[in-house]
Structure formats: structure tokens, C-alpha cells
Motif scaffolding. Structure first.
Motif, mmCIF file in Angstrom:
data_model
loop_
_atom_site.group_PDB
_atom_site.id
_atom_site.type_symbol
_atom_site.label_atom_id
_atom_site.label_comp_id
_atom_site.label_asym_id
_atom_site.label_seq_id
_atom_site.Cartn_x
_atom_site.Cartn_y
_atom_site.Cartn_z
ATOM 1 N N GLY A 24 0.823 -1.208 0.000
ATOM 2 C CA GLY A 24 0.000 0.000 0.000
ATOM 3 C C GLY A 24 0.855 1.254 0.000
ATOM 4 O O GLY A 24 0.581 2.215 -0.729
ATOM 5 N N ARG A 25 1.894 1.258 0.824
ATOM 6 C CA ARG A 25 2.796 2.410 0.880
ATOM 7 C C ARG A 25 3.503 2.592 -0.457
ATOM 8 O O ARG A 25 3.687 3.728 -0.930
ATOM 9 N N THR A 26 3.915 1.492 -1.088
ATOM 10 C CA THR A 26 4.583 1.583 -2.384
ATOM 11 C C THR A 26 3.636 2.154 -3.436
ATOM 12 O O THR A 26 4.020 3.033 -4.223
ATOM 13 N N HIS A 27 2.400 1.681 -3.429
ATOM 14 C CA HIS A 27 1.413 2.233 -4.355
ATOM 15 C C HIS A 27 1.215 3.735 -4.103
ATOM 16 O O HIS A 27 1.101 4.529 -5.045
ATOM 17 N N GLN A 28 1.179 4.099 -2.843
ATOM 18 C CA GLN A 28 0.995 5.511 -2.492
ATOM 19 C C GLN A 28 2.133 6.355 -3.066
ATOM 20 O O GLN A 28 1.897 7.414 -3.660
ATOM 21 N N LEU A 29 3.358 5.899 -2.896
ATOM 22 C CA LEU A 29 4.518 6.642 -3.384
ATOM 23 C C LEU A 29 4.529 6.728 -4.904
ATOM 24 O O LEU A 29 5.050 7.694 -5.473
ATOM 25 N N THR A 33 -3.372 5.760 -6.122
ATOM 26 C CA THR A 33 -4.151 6.060 -4.921
ATOM 27 C C THR A 33 -5.137 4.964 -4.567
ATOM 28 O O THR A 33 -5.201 4.516 -3.410
ATOM 29 N N GLN A 34 -5.934 4.541 -5.523
ATOM 30 C CA GLN A 34 -6.968 3.545 -5.222
ATOM 31 C C GLN A 34 -6.358 2.205 -4.815
ATOM 32 O O GLN A 34 -6.853 1.540 -3.899
ATOM 33 N N GLU A 35 -5.291 1.812 -5.490
ATOM 34 C CA GLU A 35 -4.616 0.565 -5.122
ATOM 35 C C GLU A 35 -4.047 0.665 -3.709
ATOM 36 O O GLU A 35 -4.092 -0.299 -2.935
ATOM 37 N N ALA A 36 -3.498 1.838 -3.383
ATOM 38 C CA ALA A 36 -2.954 2.044 -2.037
ATOM 39 C C ALA A 36 -4.056 1.921 -0.989
ATOM 40 O O ALA A 36 -3.881 1.261 0.040
ATOM 41 N N LEU A 37 -5.191 2.577 -1.238
ATOM 42 C CA LEU A 37 -6.302 2.501 -0.283
ATOM 43 C C LEU A 37 -6.796 1.072 -0.116
ATOM 44 O O LEU A 37 -7.093 0.635 1.010
ATOM 45 N N THR A 38 -6.871 0.333 -1.210
ATOM 46 C CA THR A 38 -7.325 -1.058 -1.131
ATOM 47 C C THR A 38 -6.403 -1.876 -0.241
ATOM 48 O O THR A 38 -6.852 -2.648 0.620
ATOM 49 N N LEU A 40 -4.267 -0.763 2.100
ATOM 50 C CA LEU A 40 -4.299 -0.293 3.486
ATOM 51 C C LEU A 40 -5.588 -0.721 4.181
ATOM 52 O O LEU A 40 -5.573 -1.085 5.365
ATOM 53 N N ASP A 41 -6.693 -0.688 3.451
ATOM 54 C CA ASP A 41 -7.954 -1.193 4.010
ATOM 55 C C ASP A 41 -7.807 -2.664 4.385
ATOM 56 O O ASP A 41 -8.272 -3.103 5.447
ATOM 57 N N HIS A 42 -7.177 -3.427 3.496
ATOM 58 C CA HIS A 42 -7.013 -4.864 3.750
ATOM 59 C C HIS A 42 -6.095 -5.094 4.943
ATOM 60 O O HIS A 42 -6.347 -5.977 5.779
ATOM 61 N N CYS A 43 -5.038 -4.305 5.030
ATOM 62 C CA CYS A 43 -4.137 -4.401 6.180
ATOM 63 C C CYS A 43 -4.908 -4.205 7.480
ATOM 64 O O CYS A 43 -4.721 -4.949 8.446
ATOM 65 N N LEU A 44 -5.782 -3.206 7.500
ATOM 66 C CA LEU A 44 -6.524 -2.893 8.718
ATOM 67 C C LEU A 44 -7.632 -3.900 9.001
ATOM 68 O O LEU A 44 -8.033 -4.071 10.156
ATOM 69 N N GLU A 45 -8.118 -4.577 7.967
ATOM 70 C CA GLU A 45 -9.065 -5.667 8.198
ATOM 71 C C GLU A 45 -8.376 -6.810 8.933
ATOM 72 O O GLU A 45 -8.965 -7.445 9.811
#
Length: 231
Positions: A24-29, A33-38, A40-45
């Protein structure tokens, strides 16, 4: 290469929260954006106590203009990760951006309590207090920022402007003079010092400053006005 390796690890069965956080962080950098959010959402699940995932997601929410979402994520990062000056600072800026100035000030005070020597926290507090029309508090905050970093030009400029408006002409002249030492060609600073000098009765200084302004900007009607009043 990093993204390909992370995707390869996931395709081979790696399912821990850390791998999704990293991707997610790599996608963010990379601006995905959408891939990063997906991710990070999964990480938090998988792990709803991962403070870094909330932090990174908060940054993305802020970039997308979702300030309420950013405030919520920064708050969750603080809830699970404990006090952190940077997170209080970021939440304060998001709150200020959405018009919640009082809560923004509360967060900046918390940030300053954790890290009292960060000039940026005092500077941002000064800007918000100025919006709230608390000139005294704003001047104090700008002053503290400058005690910690005398070369903080934004704080210096803000204090110079506000000091003039609040009737502290001498302080304003001193700050504009400091700015002009760093950049003698700053026409705004030269003009404002001339106006501040007018407010304290330094008419020779007004003539000197505004005459220089008019050499570079002969259409500056306000400079003619103050110079004429000073002569």
C-alpha cells in the motif's frame, strides 16, 4: 522492482498485514491512490491496531480532500499507537482545513506538549489564532516559532504583518528589516516597512523605503500616498 517483489510474495501466499502495508505504501509513493487505499484497508481488516496503516491512509484521504476521513484516520493512529507529535500536528492541519479551528488549536497544543521545540507547530498555531482574531495569542505563537528558528521567514512575515495591524509598528519595522537583510530586493517587505515606519513617525525612513519601491514599481499608488503624507 519493489512493487513486483511485493506482488510476487502475495501471489505465493504471504497474507500478513505487513505485506499489504508495504505494498500500500509503495502504491501511495507511485501515485496509485486507489490501489494504495485497497491495500491499506485490507491491512486494517487483518490488523485493526496497525497505526502506520491509519497514518498512511490519513495522508491519502487528505490528498483526496477528504479532511473528515483524514481526521478520523489520524485519530485512530493516535488511539492505537499512543501520543505522537507529528500525528497531532497533521490532525490539527486537517481540522483547520475543515474550519474546526478550536479543535485544531487543541491538537497543536498537544503536539507542542509532546515536542515543544518544533517551530512549525507554533507557527501553525499562530496562523489559526490569527484567523480566530486572537492577535495577542497569534503574535505570541509567531514569536515562539522565531525563538526556535529565527530564519523561519513565513513566521517572520506573518508577525510583521500582524504586528503592524495590531498597532505594534516598531516590532513590524524590526521584522521587515530582518527580512530585507536576507533579501534586499523584496519589494513587498520594502513597501511594508515603509508603511510601518509611517505608523511610528519615521518619515525619513518612509521616504527612503517608498522611493526605492517606486523606482521598481512606478504605478504603486499607495507608495505615492504614504510618501506624500510623510514629506
Amino acid at each position: 522492482l519493489a512493487l513486483a517483489d511485493l506482488q510476487g510474495a502475495i501471489s505465493l501466499g504471504e497474507e500478513g498485514p505487513a505485506i499489504f502495508l508495504a505494498r500500500g505504501r509503495t502504491h501511495q509513493l507511485l501515485g496509485n491512490t486507489q490501489e494504495a487505499l485497497t491495500d491499506l484497508d485490507h491491512c486494517l481488516e487483518i490488523d485493526p491496531t496497525d497505526s502506520m496503516a491509519y497514518y498512511y491512509r490519513g495522508l491519502i484521504q487528505e490528498d483526496l480532500g477528504d479532511l473528515a476521513g483524514a481526521v478520523s484516520d489520524y485519530g485512530d493512529a493516535l488511539r492505537v499507537g499512543g501520543e505522537d507529535a507529528a500525528l497531532y500536528f497533521l490532525r490539527a492541519l486537517a481540522r483547520a482545513g475543515s474550519g474546526d479551528d478550536r479543535e485544531a488549536i487543541a491538537d497543536l497544543d498537544r503536539s507542542i506538549q509532546v515536542d515543544p521545540d518544533n517551530p512549525s507547530s507554533h507557527f501553525e498555531k499562530g496562523k489559526i489564532l490569527e484567523v480566530m482574531e486572537d492577535s495577542s495569542g497569534a503574535l505570541q505563537a509567531f514569536g515562539r516559532a522565531l525563538e526556535l528558528d529565527e530564519e523561519h521567514l513565513e513566521a517572520r512575515r506573518c508577525r510583521a504583518n500582524l504586528a503592524y495591524l495590531a498597532g505594534y509598528g516598531t516590532q513590524s519595522v524590526e521584522d521587515w528589516s530582518w527580512i530585507l537583510k536576507t533579501d534586499p530586493e523584496d519589494l513587498e517587505a520594502l513597501y511594508m516597512r515603509g508603511v510601518a515606519r509611517f505608523s511610528v513617525g519615521d518619515y525619513e525612513g518612509v521616504d527612503e523605503d517608498l522611493s526605492l519601491v517606486l523606482v521598481e514599481d512606478p504605478e504603486n499608488a499607495s507608495s505615492y500616498y504614504y510618501r506624500g503624507m510623510a514629506r
